[in-house]
Design a protein around this motif. Sequence first.
Motif, PDB file in Angstrom:
ATOM      1  N   GLY A 146       0.814  -1.210   0.000  1.00  0.00           N
ATOM      2  CA  GLY A 146       0.000   0.000   0.000  1.00  0.00           C
ATOM      3  C   GLY A 146       0.848   1.260   0.000  1.00  0.00           C
ATOM      4  O   GLY A 146       2.011   1.255  -0.408  1.00  0.00           O
ATOM      5  N   ALA A 147       0.254   2.347   0.471  1.00  0.00           N
ATOM      6  CA  ALA A 147       0.934   3.641   0.505  1.00  0.00           C
ATOM      7  C   ALA A 147       0.463   4.416   1.718  1.00  0.00           C
ATOM      8  O   ALA A 147      -0.664   4.231   2.196  1.00  0.00           O
ATOM      9  CB  ALA A 147       0.642   4.436  -0.768  1.00  0.00           C
ATOM     10  N   ALA A 152       6.188  14.694   9.841  1.00  0.00           N
ATOM     11  CA  ALA A 152       6.967  14.974  11.052  1.00  0.00           C
ATOM     12  C   ALA A 152       7.709  16.278  10.811  1.00  0.00           C
ATOM     13  O   ALA A 152       8.207  16.537   9.707  1.00  0.00           O
ATOM     14  CB  ALA A 152       7.957  13.851  11.335  1.00  0.00           C
ATOM     15  N   GLN A 153       7.778  17.114  11.824  1.00  0.00           N
ATOM     16  CA  GLN A 153       8.437  18.417  11.739  1.00  0.00           C
ATOM     17  C   GLN A 153       7.952  19.202  10.520  1.00  0.00           C
ATOM     18  O   GLN A 153       8.725  19.786   9.765  1.00  0.00           O
ATOM     19  CB  GLN A 153       9.956  18.249  11.715  1.00  0.00           C
ATOM     20  N   ASP A 154       6.621  19.165  10.308  1.00  0.00           N
ATOM     21  CA  ASP A 154       5.948  19.908   9.233  1.00  0.00           C
ATOM     22  C   ASP A 154       6.362  19.493   7.830  1.00  0.00           C
ATOM     23  O   ASP A 154       6.154  20.240   6.868  1.00  0.00           O
ATOM     24  CB  ASP A 154       6.142  21.419   9.417  1.00  0.00           C
ATOM     25  N   VAL A 155       6.976  18.322   7.684  1.00  0.00           N
ATOM     26  CA  VAL A 155       7.340  17.795   6.365  1.00  0.00           C
ATOM     27  C   VAL A 155       6.566  16.498   6.166  1.00  0.00           C
ATOM     28  O   VAL A 155       6.589  15.611   7.014  1.00  0.00           O
ATOM     29  CB  VAL A 155       8.859  17.525   6.261  1.00  0.00           C
ATOM     30  N   THR A 156       5.863  16.402   5.013  1.00  0.00           N
ATOM     31  CA  THR A 156       5.095  15.203   4.703  1.00  0.00           C
ATOM     32  C   THR A 156       5.857  14.363   3.692  1.00  0.00           C
ATOM     33  O   THR A 156       6.323  14.865   2.666  1.00  0.00           O
ATOM     34  CB  THR A 156       3.707  15.575   4.146  1.00  0.00           C
ATOM     35  N   HIS A 157       5.974  13.083   4.007  1.00  0.00           N
ATOM     36  CA  HIS A 157       6.657  12.122   3.136  1.00  0.00           C
ATOM     37  C   HIS A 157       5.625  11.130   2.637  1.00  0.00           C
ATOM     38  O   HIS A 157       4.928  10.506   3.430  1.00  0.00           O
ATOM     39  CB  HIS A 157       7.738  11.359   3.911  1.00  0.00           C
ATOM     40  N   ARG A 158       5.515  10.989   1.319  1.00  0.00           N
ATOM     41  CA  ARG A 158       4.615   9.984   0.736  1.00  0.00           C
ATOM     42  C   ARG A 158       5.450   8.744   0.458  1.00  0.00           C
ATOM     43  O   ARG A 158       6.453   8.809  -0.242  1.00  0.00           O
ATOM     44  CB  ARG A 158       3.959  10.495  -0.534  1.00  0.00           C
ATOM     45  N   GLY A 162       7.843  -0.684  -0.459  1.00  0.00           N
ATOM     46  CA  GLY A 162       9.298  -0.784  -0.580  1.00  0.00           C
ATOM     47  C   GLY A 162      10.050   0.435  -0.080  1.00  0.00           C
ATOM     48  O   GLY A 162      11.242   0.365   0.190  1.00  0.00           O
ATOM     49  N   ASP A 163       9.363   1.584   0.050  1.00  0.00           N
ATOM     50  CA  ASP A 163      10.015   2.807   0.526  1.00  0.00           C
ATOM     51  C   ASP A 163      10.253   2.733   2.028  1.00  0.00           C
ATOM     52  O   ASP A 163       9.476   2.134   2.764  1.00  0.00           O
ATOM     53  CB  ASP A 163       9.157   4.042   0.227  1.00  0.00           C
ATOM     54  N   CYS A 164      11.337   3.388   2.469  1.00  0.00           N
ATOM     55  CA  CYS A 164      11.657   3.416   3.891  1.00  0.00           C
ATOM     56  C   CYS A 164      12.013   4.842   4.304  1.00  0.00           C
ATOM     57  O   CYS A 164      12.803   5.509   3.629  1.00  0.00           O
ATOM     58  CB  CYS A 164      12.829   2.481   4.193  1.00  0.00           C
ATOM     59  N   GLY A 171       8.531  16.100  17.813  1.00  0.00           N
ATOM     60  CA  GLY A 171       7.253  16.788  18.009  1.00  0.00           C
ATOM     61  C   GLY A 171       6.103  15.969  17.465  1.00  0.00           C
ATOM     62  O   GLY A 171       6.149  14.738  17.420  1.00  0.00           O
ATOM     63  N   ALA A 172       5.085  16.668  17.011  1.00  0.00           N
ATOM     64  CA  ALA A 172       3.878  16.020  16.499  1.00  0.00           C
ATOM     65  C   ALA A 172       4.187  15.209  15.238  1.00  0.00           C
ATOM     66  O   ALA A 172       5.059  15.574  14.451  1.00  0.00           O
ATOM     67  CB  ALA A 172       2.820  17.073  16.189  1.00  0.00           C
ATOM     68  N   THR A 173       3.459  14.093  15.086  1.00  0.00           N
ATOM     69  CA  THR A 173       3.567  13.270  13.883  1.00  0.00           C
ATOM     70  C   THR A 173       2.164  12.882  13.428  1.00  0.00           C
ATOM     71  O   THR A 173       1.208  12.920  14.199  1.00  0.00           O
ATOM     72  CB  THR A 173       4.381  11.979  14.127  1.00  0.00           C
ATOM     73  N   ARG A 174       2.092  12.496  12.155  1.00  0.00           N
ATOM     74  CA  ARG A 174       0.814  12.087  11.586  1.00  0.00           C
ATOM     75  C   ARG A 174       1.074  10.930  10.626  1.00  0.00           C
ATOM     76  O   ARG A 174       2.000  10.988   9.816  1.00  0.00           O
ATOM     77  CB  ARG A 174       0.205  13.262  10.844  1.00  0.00           C
ATOM     78  N   PHE A 175       0.257   9.883  10.727  1.00  0.00           N
ATOM     79  CA  PHE A 175       0.345   8.717   9.860  1.00  0.00           C
ATOM     80  C   PHE A 175      -0.998   8.588   9.153  1.00  0.00           C
ATOM     81  O   PHE A 175      -2.015   8.390   9.808  1.00  0.00           O
ATOM     82  CB  PHE A 175       0.625   7.452  10.684  1.00  0.00           C
ATOM     83  N   ARG A 176      -0.981   8.703   7.832  1.00  0.00           N
ATOM     84  CA  ARG A 176      -2.229   8.662   7.070  1.00  0.00           C
ATOM     85  C   ARG A 176      -2.144   7.611   5.980  1.00  0.00           C
ATOM     86  O   ARG A 176      -1.171   7.571   5.226  1.00  0.00           O
ATOM     87  CB  ARG A 176      -2.513  10.023   6.447  1.00  0.00           C
TER      88      ARG A 176
END
Length: 192
Positions: A146-147, A152-158, A162-164, A171-176
């Motif tokens: 999936g994806a 984290a730290q106001d930067v979103t990584h898609r 296979g990606d790591c 600080g705050a984190t978000r997992f979507r």
Amino acid sequence: MGNPEVVAADVDVRLGVRLAELRTEQGWSLGELAERCGISRSTLSRAERAEISPTAALLNRLCAVYGRTMSQLLSEVEAEPAAVVRAADQPVWEDRSAGFVRRSVSPPHTGLRGELVEGRLAAGTDLAYDRPPVAGLEQHIWVLQGAMEVTAQDVTHRLGAGDCLRMRVWGATRFRCADDTGVRYLLAVVRP
């Protein structure tokens, strides 16, 4: 392994007892704990009495106050971890309201700093944590299927299969979940 609902209820009871023990060890009232973690006294009381199954966000806030990772806290309500943990014996915890399933692949041991966790987010799941359970926690997130988006730290990584992503959590984190069928990932956690 028994009836999954009975096993889950048993874990909630042991978790509630452990949460009450941690609060007592600190010498805090429910009100003092509520002020420290931003969770209402009634919710804390209900979690300690196992009247509710705590959400991932609630456990994260409590872990931050007590200086533990979620795996550490959950391992404290399990038996002493063995050197080999068979797949059928790996503890699974679920936040049904959020669509999050967490499997402790390698339950932590007090003398070790690293642990592996398998995470699953259902389609549409969006988990936000206002702080890390332990400041400076190192995390490696490896997407297996999936994806997902990790902020984290106001930067979103898609991240796709296979990606790591390697990060330190301050600080705050978000997992979507960014996939129609859900996402499955491996989380390697290393305490500072």
